[in-house]
Design a protein around this motif. Sequence first.
Motif, short mmCIF file in Angstrom:
data_model
loop_
_atom_site.label_atom_id
_atom_site.label_comp_id
_atom_site.label_asym_id
_atom_site.label_seq_id
_atom_site.Cartn_x
_atom_site.Cartn_y
_atom_site.Cartn_z
N PRO A 126 2.69 13.37 13.02
CA PRO A 126 2.55 12.16 12.71
C PRO A 126 3.85 11.24 12.07
N GLN B 285 -0.33 10.95 1.72
CA GLN B 285 0.44 11.03 2.91
C GLN B 285 1.74 11.51 2.87
N HIS B 286 2.27 11.35 1.83
CA HIS B 286 3.79 11.85 1.66
C HIS B 286 3.83 13.44 1.24
N HIS C 225 12.83 9.48 9.62
CA HIS C 225 11.48 10.63 9.85
C HIS C 225 10.93 10.08 11.37
N SER D 168 1.61 -1.17 8.13
CA SER D 168 1.24 0.16 7.70
C SER D 168 1.35 -0.07 5.82
N TYR E 235 0.77 -1.21 -0.02
CA TYR E 235 -0.33 0.13 0.12
C TYR E 235 0.82 1.01 -0.10
N CYS F 94 13.95 5.50 4.82
CA CYS F 94 13.31 6.90 5.12
C CYS F 94 12.48 7.11 6.10
N HIS F 95 11.72 5.99 6.53
CA HIS F 95 10.83 6.00 7.39
C HIS F 95 11.33 6.02 8.98
N ALA G 128 6.02 8.20 10.47
CA ALA G 128 6.06 7.31 9.45
C ALA G 128 6.34 5.84 9.89
N GLY G 129 5.46 4.78 9.39
CA GLY G 129 5.22 3.82 10.02
C GLY G 129 6.46 2.57 9.86
N SER H 108 2.76 15.77 3.81
CA SER H 108 3.68 15.83 5.21
C SER H 108 4.96 16.44 4.66
N TRP I 278 14.36 0.47 0.95
CA TRP I 278 14.43 1.53 0.67
C TRP I 278 13.24 2.52 1.44
N CYS I 279 12.08 1.95 1.32
CA CYS I 279 11.03 2.88 2.13
C CYS I 279 11.23 2.70 3.60
C1 HEC Z 1 11.81 9.75 1.37
C2 HEC Z 1 11.14 9.64 2.74
C3 HEC Z 1 9.96 8.33 2.37
C4 HEC Z 1 10.06 7.47 1.74
C5 HEC Z 1 11.22 6.79 0.78
C6 HEC Z 1 8.90 6.56 1.60
N1 HEC Z 1 8.14 7.28 2.86
FE1 HEC Z 1 6.42 6.69 3.62
N2 HEC Z 1 6.40 8.01 4.57
C7 HEC Z 1 7.29 9.13 4.88
C8 HEC Z 1 7.00 10.04 5.91
C9 HEC Z 1 7.63 11.34 6.40
C10 HEC Z 1 5.51 9.86 6.35
C11 HEC Z 1 4.65 10.46 7.38
C12 HEC Z 1 3.74 10.93 6.85
C13 HEC Z 1 2.51 11.63 7.72
O1 HEC Z 1 1.89 10.62 8.20
O2 HEC Z 1 2.60 12.98 8.04
C14 HEC Z 1 5.16 8.50 5.55
C15 HEC Z 1 4.11 8.05 5.89
C16 HEC Z 1 3.69 6.38 5.22
C17 HEC Z 1 2.41 5.90 5.39
C18 HEC Z 1 1.43 6.28 6.30
C19 HEC Z 1 1.68 6.39 7.71
C20 HEC Z 1 1.73 4.99 8.23
O3 HEC Z 1 2.96 4.46 8.38
O4 HEC Z 1 0.77 4.20 8.32
C21 HEC Z 1 2.71 4.77 4.58
C22 HEC Z 1 1.60 3.77 4.32
C23 HEC Z 1 3.91 4.93 3.82
N3 HEC Z 1 4.59 6.02 4.21
C24 HEC Z 1 4.28 3.80 3.07
C25 HEC Z 1 5.43 3.86 2.26
C26 HEC Z 1 5.83 3.06 1.29
C27 HEC Z 1 5.09 1.71 0.71
C28 HEC Z 1 7.20 3.63 0.84
C29 HEC Z 1 8.05 2.74 -0.40
C30 HEC Z 1 7.58 2.40 -1.46
C31 HEC Z 1 7.57 4.71 1.41
N4 HEC Z 1 6.41 4.88 2.32
C32 HEC Z 1 8.49 5.38 1.18
C33 HEC Z 1 8.39 9.25 4.25
C34 HEC Z 1 9.05 8.25 3.31
#
Ligand code: HEC
Length: 191
Positions: free
Chosen positions: A180, A120-121, A159, A188, A115, A155-156, A182-183, A124, A151-152
């Motif tokens: 909030p 969401q990104h 953050h 998540s 997902y 970064c999480h 990042a999970g 924020s 990679w995901c």
């Molecule tokens: C460059 C940084 C970065 C990358 C790369 C990244 N994320 Fe995130 N992500 C964040 C941040 C910052 C938040 C917090 C957003 C918020 O809730 O305000 C977030 C929030 C989320 C959330 C919603 C909050 C939660 O954890 O339930 C999901 C789902 C998510 N990301 C999935 C992904 C997925 C899947 C990938 C890879 C395909 C990914 N992200 C890659 C920075 C990143």
Amino acid sequence: MRFQLVLMGLVGLALAGGAGAWQLSRIGVHQGYGPQQPIAFPHKVHAGDNKIPCLYCHFGARTSRHAGIPPASVCMDCHSILEKQTVEIEKLKETLQQERPIAWVKVHNLPDFVYFNHSQHVLSGVKCQSCHGPVEHMERVQQVSPLTMGWCLQCHREHAKLAVGDFQRAALSLTQKQKPVAGLDCASCHY
Ligand code: HEC
Ligand code: HEC
Ligand code: HEC
Ligand code: HEC
Ligand code: HEC
């Protein structure tokens, strides 16, 4: 004898098919993939030289899961007024006249069991370029990031640390809200 040959052929095909399916299952992990498009749309001319904001065309990224590709009518906001004609702009006008959608080839593909949601990104404050690289310099767009789970998560994790810092500050000054996080839980991104 003949039967054995046929059998060997079938086994070979099955193996080749298996390898094909395996490659398809890794379809999201194609760093550097930049397929040729039906119209050679240059991001450099639009988002670079002419500084058109990413969200002008990819308006979905702010409100929904998908950033989306703009329909040809968005292109015509400008190209119905601009005088410059090239073979590629001609193609754009032809597809529009024939009322068929442009068959853009998708560059980024995450597997279905993940997902991912743009809004969401983007809301924020994560920049398009942190994930897609310097698209405004690209003639033809290509996948810059690996799109792997590692990679995901990398970064999480960064953050999550920042958010803890904010939370501690918030505890001291009640006016600041907790950001909030990042999970990192499996749920998540997988459910
Ligand atoms: C460059 C940084 C970065 C990358 C790369 C990244 N994320 Fe995130 N992500 C964040 C941040 C910052 C938040 C917090 C957003 C918020 O809730 O305000 C977030 C929030 C989320 C959330 C919603 C909050 C939660 O954890 O339930 C999901 C789902 C998510 N990301 C999935 C992904 C997925 C899947 C990938 C890879 C395909 C990914 N992200 C890659 C920075 C990143
Ligand atoms: C004038 C409209 C326009 C603007 C402005 C624009 N794009 Fe695009 N974008 C497109 C079109 C059309 C495509 C599909 C064709 C292609 O892939 O080149 C696309 C494709 C993409 C893709 C690949 C999508 C896929 O298939 O995976 C990414 C990533 C992207 N744009 C990011 C950006 C970013 C980041 C910016 C700002 C720096 C931006 N775009 C500005 C129109 C635009
Ligand atoms: C946190 C990383 C991240 C950020 C930030 C991000 N994207 Fe994406 N983008 C992705 C991933 C991952 C995909 C593949 C999604 C899929 O296959 O479901 C994608 C796909 C796309 C696509 C293909 C169409 C679609 O919606 O699937 C476009 C266009 C695009 N992004 C544009 C943008 C633009 C413009 C921005 C900034 C406004 C942006 N992205 C910000 C990670 C990101
Ligand atoms: C906000 C205005 C705007 C939008 C929207 C827009 N363009 Fe353009 N486009 C331009 C400008 C400016 C140029 C530079 C040529 C010129 O000055 O006429 C250009 C040039 C081009 C070129 C020629 C590049 C070259 O010089 O070879 C193509 C092809 C093109 N656009 C396709 C598209 C497509 C497809 C869309 C819709 C996805 C689109 N444009 C949307 C403003 C726009
Ligand atoms: C921030 C988002 C995110 C979180 C959190 C996350 N994953 Fe993933 N996961 C992904 C992405 C993206 C892929 C697809 C790309 C890949 O295979 O690396 C993936 C792929 C997978 C795969 C398939 C691997 C393969 O090689 O095909 C498994 C199994 C998996 N995750 C399990 C988990 C488990 C268990 C957790 C919790 C400990 C977890 N994931 C947490 C994003 C995430």
